[in-house]
Design a protein around this motif. Structure first.
Motif, PDB file in Angstrom:
ATOM      1  N   LEU A 177       7.630   0.081  -7.207  1.00 19.25           N
ATOM      2  CA  LEU A 177       7.627   0.551  -5.820  1.00 19.25           C
ATOM      3  C   LEU A 177       6.622  -0.204  -4.961  1.00 19.25           C
ATOM      4  CD1 LEU A 177       8.134   4.354  -6.445  1.00 19.25           C
ATOM      5  CD2 LEU A 177       9.650   2.868  -5.121  1.00 19.25           C
ATOM      6  N   THR A 178       5.525  -0.642  -5.554  1.00 26.66           N
ATOM      7  CA  THR A 178       4.554  -1.451  -4.806  1.00 26.66           C
ATOM      8  C   THR A 178       5.199  -2.763  -4.363  1.00 26.66           C
ATOM      9  OG1 THR A 178       2.693  -0.486  -6.018  1.00 26.66           O
ATOM     10  CG2 THR A 178       2.313  -2.619  -4.950  1.00 26.66           C
ATOM     11  N   ILE A 179       5.888  -3.417  -5.271  1.00 29.55           N
ATOM     12  CA  ILE A 179       6.542  -4.689  -4.942  1.00 29.55           C
ATOM     13  C   ILE A 179       7.704  -4.456  -3.979  1.00 29.55           C
ATOM     14  CG2 ILE A 179       7.805  -6.664  -5.885  1.00 29.55           C
ATOM     15  CD1 ILE A 179       6.123  -6.233  -8.489  1.00 29.55           C
ATOM     16  N   MET A 180       8.479  -3.412  -4.218  1.00 32.82           N
ATOM     17  CA  MET A 180       9.593  -3.101  -3.319  1.00 32.82           C
ATOM     18  C   MET A 180       9.081  -2.825  -1.896  1.00 32.82           C
ATOM     19  SD  MET A 180      11.791  -0.644  -5.834  1.00 32.82           S
ATOM     20  CE  MET A 180      13.335  -0.529  -4.987  1.00 32.82           C
ATOM     21  N   GLY A 181       8.016  -2.044  -1.794  1.00 30.65           N
ATOM     22  CA  GLY A 181       7.431  -1.742  -0.495  1.00 30.65           C
ATOM     23  C   GLY A 181       6.955  -2.995   0.216  1.00 30.65           C
ATOM     24  N   ALA A 182       6.331  -3.900  -0.531  1.00 27.61           N
ATOM     25  CA  ALA A 182       5.847  -5.155   0.058  1.00 27.61           C
ATOM     26  C   ALA A 182       7.015  -5.974   0.610  1.00 27.61           C
ATOM     27  CB  ALA A 182       5.077  -5.962  -0.983  1.00 27.61           C
TER      28      ALA A 182
ATOM     29  N   LEU B  90       0.835  -1.210   0.000  1.00 24.98           N
ATOM     30  CA  LEU B  90       0.000   0.000   0.000  1.00 24.98           C
ATOM     31  C   LEU B  90       0.868   1.258   0.000  1.00 24.98           C
ATOM     32  CD1 LEU B  90      -2.733   1.523   0.333  1.00 24.98           C
ATOM     33  CD2 LEU B  90      -2.370   1.308   2.800  1.00 24.98           C
ATOM     34  N   HIS B  91       1.852   1.307   0.879  1.00 25.02           N
ATOM     35  CA  HIS B  91       2.719   2.484   0.945  1.00 25.02           C
ATOM     36  C   HIS B  91       3.637   2.589  -0.273  1.00 25.02           C
ATOM     37  CE1 HIS B  91       1.649   4.304   4.747  1.00 25.02           C
ATOM     38  NE2 HIS B  91       1.541   3.081   5.259  1.00 25.02           N
ATOM     39  N   GLY B  92       4.059   1.458  -0.805  1.00 25.93           N
ATOM     40  CA  GLY B  92       4.850   1.482  -2.039  1.00 25.93           C
ATOM     41  C   GLY B  92       4.033   2.032  -3.195  1.00 25.93           C
ATOM     42  N   PHE B  93       2.775   1.595  -3.270  1.00 26.82           N
ATOM     43  CA  PHE B  93       1.876   2.088  -4.312  1.00 26.82           C
ATOM     44  C   PHE B  93       1.660   3.600  -4.191  1.00 26.82           C
ATOM     45  CE2 PHE B  93      -2.402   3.303  -5.653  1.00 26.82           C
ATOM     46  CZ  PHE B  93      -2.374   2.938  -6.987  1.00 26.82           C
ATOM     47  N   THR B  94       1.363   4.065  -2.969  1.00 23.63           N
ATOM     48  CA  THR B  94       1.135   5.505  -2.806  1.00 23.63           C
ATOM     49  C   THR B  94       2.410   6.303  -3.066  1.00 23.63           C
ATOM     50  OG1 THR B  94       1.418   5.373  -0.401  1.00 23.63           O
ATOM     51  CG2 THR B  94      -0.832   5.245  -1.239  1.00 23.63           C
ATOM     52  N   SER B  95       3.565   5.735  -2.738  1.00 22.25           N
ATOM     53  CA  SER B  95       4.832   6.414  -3.058  1.00 22.25           C
ATOM     54  C   SER B  95       4.999   6.534  -4.564  1.00 22.25           C
ATOM     55  CB  SER B  95       6.014   5.646  -2.468  1.00 22.25           C
ATOM     56  OG  SER B  95       5.945   5.625  -1.072  1.00 22.25           O
ATOM     57  N   GLY B  96       4.676   5.480  -5.279  1.00 23.13           N
ATOM     58  CA  GLY B  96       4.756   5.535  -6.733  1.00 23.13           C
ATOM     59  C   GLY B  96       3.784   6.538  -7.318  1.00 23.13           C
TER      60      GLY B  96
END
Length: 162
Positions: free
Chosen positions: A151-156, A112-118
């Protein structure tokens, strides 16, 4: 809380893996080449050692910054000065970490946070550059989409891998 270098290292490889799929001619590669003005001949002229070497280096830089975006506890960790000062921190830090040390530490929350960062970092940066380069919205959405997925995958990975 320790900085998980292995998770950061693995997450840095995500940009390559997603890029191999995302920019494949059967996915978005052909459209991206048309929109960017790159031909197959021109692409083959590139120094692949330089391109992939710097991609790995920059991906490692990026994945090193991702923990501060996806792991809530990094704020408390930073407030005491990081790993060198964690043992010398006030008792309130230890109490906070005892209560909230693993709160929101999941792959789903990191995604979720990776997605919002992207969405709120990569998309605007990509769009601003592309607008001044007079690129199309297809170009913007392909490149920004790549970063949002990466970034979503990296955040996960970084948030969920404890």
């Amino acid at each position: 809380m320790e900085f998980n270098f292995v998770a950061v290292l693995v997450a840095s490889l995500v940009t390559l893996l997603v890029g191999f799929v995302w920019y494949n001619p059967k996915v978005f590669g052909t459209i991206w080449m048309n929109e960017s003005g790159i031909t197959e001949e021109k692409a083959k002229q590139g120094n692949m050692l330089k391109i992939f070497g710097l991609t790995i280096f920059y991906s490692l830089m990026l994945s090193s910054a991702v923990p501060s975006l996806v792991v809530h506890q990094m704020g408390a960790f930073a407030m005491v000065g990081g790993p060198a000062f964690a043992d010398k921190a006030l008792p309130s830090y230890a109490a906070f970490m005892a209560d909230y040390g693993d709160a929101f530490r999941s792959f789903k929350h990191g995604a979720l946070h990776g997605f919002t960062s992207g969405l709120f970092l990569a998309l605007p940066i990509t769009a601003i550059n592309a607008l001044f380069e007079q690129k199309s919205w297809k170009y913007i959405l392909i490149n920004a989409g790549y970063w949002i997925v990466s970034l979503t995958i990296m955040g996960a990975i970084i948030c969920g891998w404890k």
